[in-house]
Motif scaffolding. Structure first.
Motif, PDB file in Angstrom:
ATOM      1  N   ILE A 187       0.842  -1.207   0.000  1.00 35.52           N
ATOM      2  CA  ILE A 187       0.000   0.000   0.000  1.00 35.52           C
ATOM      3  C   ILE A 187       0.870   1.246   0.000  1.00 35.52           C
ATOM      4  N   ALA A 188       1.929   1.247   0.815  1.00 34.10           N
ATOM      5  CA  ALA A 188       2.837   2.394   0.859  1.00 34.10           C
ATOM      6  C   ALA A 188       3.513   2.602  -0.493  1.00 34.10           C
ATOM      7  N   ALA A 189       3.919   1.516  -1.159  1.00 34.39           N
ATOM      8  CA  ALA A 189       4.542   1.625  -2.486  1.00 34.39           C
ATOM      9  C   ALA A 189       3.543   2.179  -3.500  1.00 34.39           C
ATOM     10  N   LEU A 190       2.288   1.748  -3.423  1.00 36.83           N
ATOM     11  CA  LEU A 190       1.259   2.271  -4.328  1.00 36.83           C
ATOM     12  C   LEU A 190       1.002   3.748  -4.069  1.00 36.83           C
ATOM     13  N   ASN A 191       1.047   4.153  -2.803  1.00 35.63           N
ATOM     14  CA  ASN A 191       0.870   5.579  -2.492  1.00 35.63           C
ATOM     15  C   ASN A 191       1.899   6.431  -3.220  1.00 35.63           C
ATOM     16  N   GLU A 192       3.135   5.981  -3.247  1.00 34.52           N
ATOM     17  CA  GLU A 192       4.186   6.738  -3.930  1.00 34.52           C
ATOM     18  C   GLU A 192       3.946   6.768  -5.431  1.00 34.52           C
ATOM     19  N   GLN A 193       3.545   5.637  -6.019  1.00 33.44           N
ATOM     20  CA  GLN A 193       3.245   5.606  -7.453  1.00 33.44           C
ATOM     21  C   GLN A 193       2.083   6.527  -7.789  1.00 33.44           C
ATOM     22  N   ILE A 194       1.051   6.463  -6.981  1.00 27.81           N
ATOM     23  CA  ILE A 194      -0.138   7.285  -7.239  1.00 27.81           C
ATOM     24  C   ILE A 194       0.202   8.765  -7.138  1.00 27.81           C
ATOM     25  N   GLN A 195       0.992   9.135  -6.160  1.00 30.50           N
ATOM     26  CA  GLN A 195       1.356  10.549  -6.017  1.00 30.50           C
ATOM     27  C   GLN A 195       2.149  11.052  -7.210  1.00 30.50           C
ATOM     28  N   ARG A 196       3.053  10.224  -7.713  1.00 28.20           N
ATOM     29  CA  ARG A 196       3.818  10.633  -8.911  1.00 28.20           C
ATOM     30  C   ARG A 196       2.884  10.854 -10.089  1.00 28.20           C
TER      31      ARG A 196
END
Length: 539
Positions: A187-196
């Motif tokens: 989930i944390a990794a997806l948060n970073e992808q989504i923010q980019r």
């Protein structure tokens, strides 16, 4: 009057918006069976021609500039999502409890197997045989074998409870390592992808779906709360939601943050320090060790496993888990094993023995405290100091000599003075009859604090244990059924908002196709009008 080619722009935008809607409908239909997919729609806005202020302009007809597709949106209801995840936690907790308690019920299965109560009955029958021929060592050996079966059955109960505890602890460890820690990390990794993606102006709906699916699965593991605040300002005109997941403190204290944008927590399990009280701890997103995780986990599979493993029921203190788990039922069997050994050891020790200090009478009442003639001991073979259901056994002395069981209170004593009035009755069964009677007596079974938990026979006590675990299974099964029904209702409500319906998408497809065809017809009308203006006017 608007310029001629503005009309062509209106028609072009209409076709573009309709085509985008048709594409989204196709994408919805193709993902109807995709796990976690959320139905999408095209966002359209009306294009205006306002914006210029002309104080002295002549009034004219304003027709607008058509429609514009600005992006795609997922159809989700945050309120329903929160209810879905809360109910998923409750549902998973009850399912885990039912599975664990069903395993306990299988251990104490007195209905389909000749278990402990059957061995009690056999023991009484063999004591009756010994009472008829108290001087027969062969019958005494049969009684000893029946007693061994009772102790072995108690040993088996305790060992099977240990096996269930080991299995449940292993399941909990898998849940912590392979599910909880994996989910929060992803989930944390997806948060970073989504923010980019969001920084560059994209709408990553597929990443949203993947993240929401993982959060749904995480909600089945523990009680979680998801919050988003537009706190991360990227520029003057752009702010990105700050995504945080916490485990709230039921007592109102500080929650544990397990996901904070790209940061994530890590949970660990300690089952070695105290196997009877498995402890969970979390290193949160700021690096702080939270060793109060057991107190904060109030739902989900984690809570279910902790209740089964650590649950002490009525034996729990104010700060301990008070669910009826393995510890509780293990303690119930320990109480019965201790009471069984205590009662029969006392009867076997309550005899007259030779008194060397009184040459006239020559005998005295044996003192159980100083000279216990134990039939049952712990695994030391001689002592009862650490006796539990796990280690209860027939004493070493009884194993050596089947006739170590005293059939009478007045056994034959060699070398007594002739003047004594002691009447040796080695063939009398009075002590055996006391043992038989004790099996049907009302006995006070007490916990470690001295409180009576049940007054009844050994069979009645065992019946209460079997009935209690059966009642618990039935109770939590009913809880699970109710939670499942509520969960299904909420899931249906969420599907009505976020799920793909073939009927609805078919209607939308037909509607968008008609709009597209109408836009094409509008083009044809404009083309005909322009052709008349160019080629036919003034002829």
């Amino acid at each position: 009057m608007a310029a001629t080619f503005v009309s062509y722009n209106i028609a072009s935008r209409a076709m573009e918006a309709s085509q985008a809607s048709i594409n989204i409908v196709g994408n919805n239909i193709s993902n109807i069976n995709t796990e976690g997919y959320t139905r999408q729609r095209v966002d359209v806005v009306s294009v205006t021609n306002s914006g210029m202020v002309q104080k002295y302009a002549n009034p004219q007809i304003s027709s607008g500039l058509g429609v514009k597709a600005t992006g795609t949106t997922q159809l989700r209801d945050p309120y329903i999502d929160a209810r879905y995840r809360n109910q998923n936690s409750e549902n998973s907790r009850y399912e885990t409890m039912v599975k664990g308690l069903t395993n306990l019920e299988d251990v104490f299965d007195e209905a389909s197997a000749q278990a402990l109560m059957g061995e009690f009955s056999s023991f009484v029958l063999d004591l009756n045989s010994l009472a008829q021929t108290p001087g027969t060592s062969d019958i005494a050996q049969v009684v000893r074998s029946a007693a061994e079966k009772i102790t072995q059955m108690m040993n088996m109960y305790a060992n099977q409870l240990d096996e269930i505890r080991t299995e449940q602890t292993e399941n909990l460890e898998v849940t912590v390592d392979s599910e909880f820690n994996t989910f929060v990390k992803n989930i944390a990794a997806l948060n970073e992808q989504i923010q980019r993606e969001e920084i560059y102006g994209n709408t990553p709906n597929e990443l949203y779906d993947h993240r929401n699916l993982l959060i749904d699965k995480l909600s089945g593991i523990a009680n979680i709360k998801v919050s988003m605040t537009p706190a991360d300002v990227i520029s003057e005109n752009l702010s990105i939601p700050h995504y945080r997941i916490t485990m709230e403190n039921p007592g109102g204290g500080e929650p544990i943050t397990i996901v904070d944008n790209g940061k994530y927590a890590e949970m660990s399990l300690d089952a070695k320090t105290d196997p009877l009280n498995v402890k969970l701890s979390v290193v949160d997103t700021t690096g702080n060790l939270r060793d109060d995780a057991n107190d904060l986990i109030s739902d989900g599979k984690l809570h279910g496993y902790l209740s089964i493993i650590n649950g002490k029921g009525t034996f729990a203190s104010a700060t301990e888990n008070n669910a009826k788990g393995i510890y509780y039922y293990n303690e119930k069997i320990n109480i019965m094993a201790n009471k069984f050994a205590e009662e029969f050891n006392k009867i076997n020790s309550d005899i007259f023995v030779e008194d060397t200090t009184d040459p006239i009478n020559g005998y005295k009442q044996n003192d159980f405290a100083t000279n216990p003639l134990n039939l049952f001991t712990d695994d030391s073979g001689t002592s009862t100091a650490n006796l539990t259901a796990r280690n209860i056994q027939v004493s070493t002395e009884w194993l050596k000599n089947p006739s170590y069981i005293n059939t009478t209170k007045k056994p034959f004593i060699e070398g007594l003075p002739a003047t004594t009035d002691y009447k040796a009755t080695p063939s009398e069964p009075d002590n055996v009859l006391r043992m038989i009677e004790r099996m049907s007596d009302q006995i006070d079974f007490k916990d470690g604090m001295g409180s009576t938990i049940l007054s009844g026979t050994f069979n009645e006590y065992m019946t209460s244990v079997v009935s209690e675990v059966g009642t618990d299974v039935e109770l939590y099964t009913n809880f699970s059924k109710t939670a499942t029904n509520v969960f299904q209702t909420i899931s249906d409500s969420r599907d009505s908002v976020s799920g793909v319906s073939l009927n609805e998408e078919g209607i939308n497809l037909s509607a968008f196709q008609k709009v597209y065809n109408a836009a094409m017809r509008y083009f044809n009308v404009l083309d005909e009008n322009l052709d008349n203006v160019i080629n036919k006017m003034g002829v």
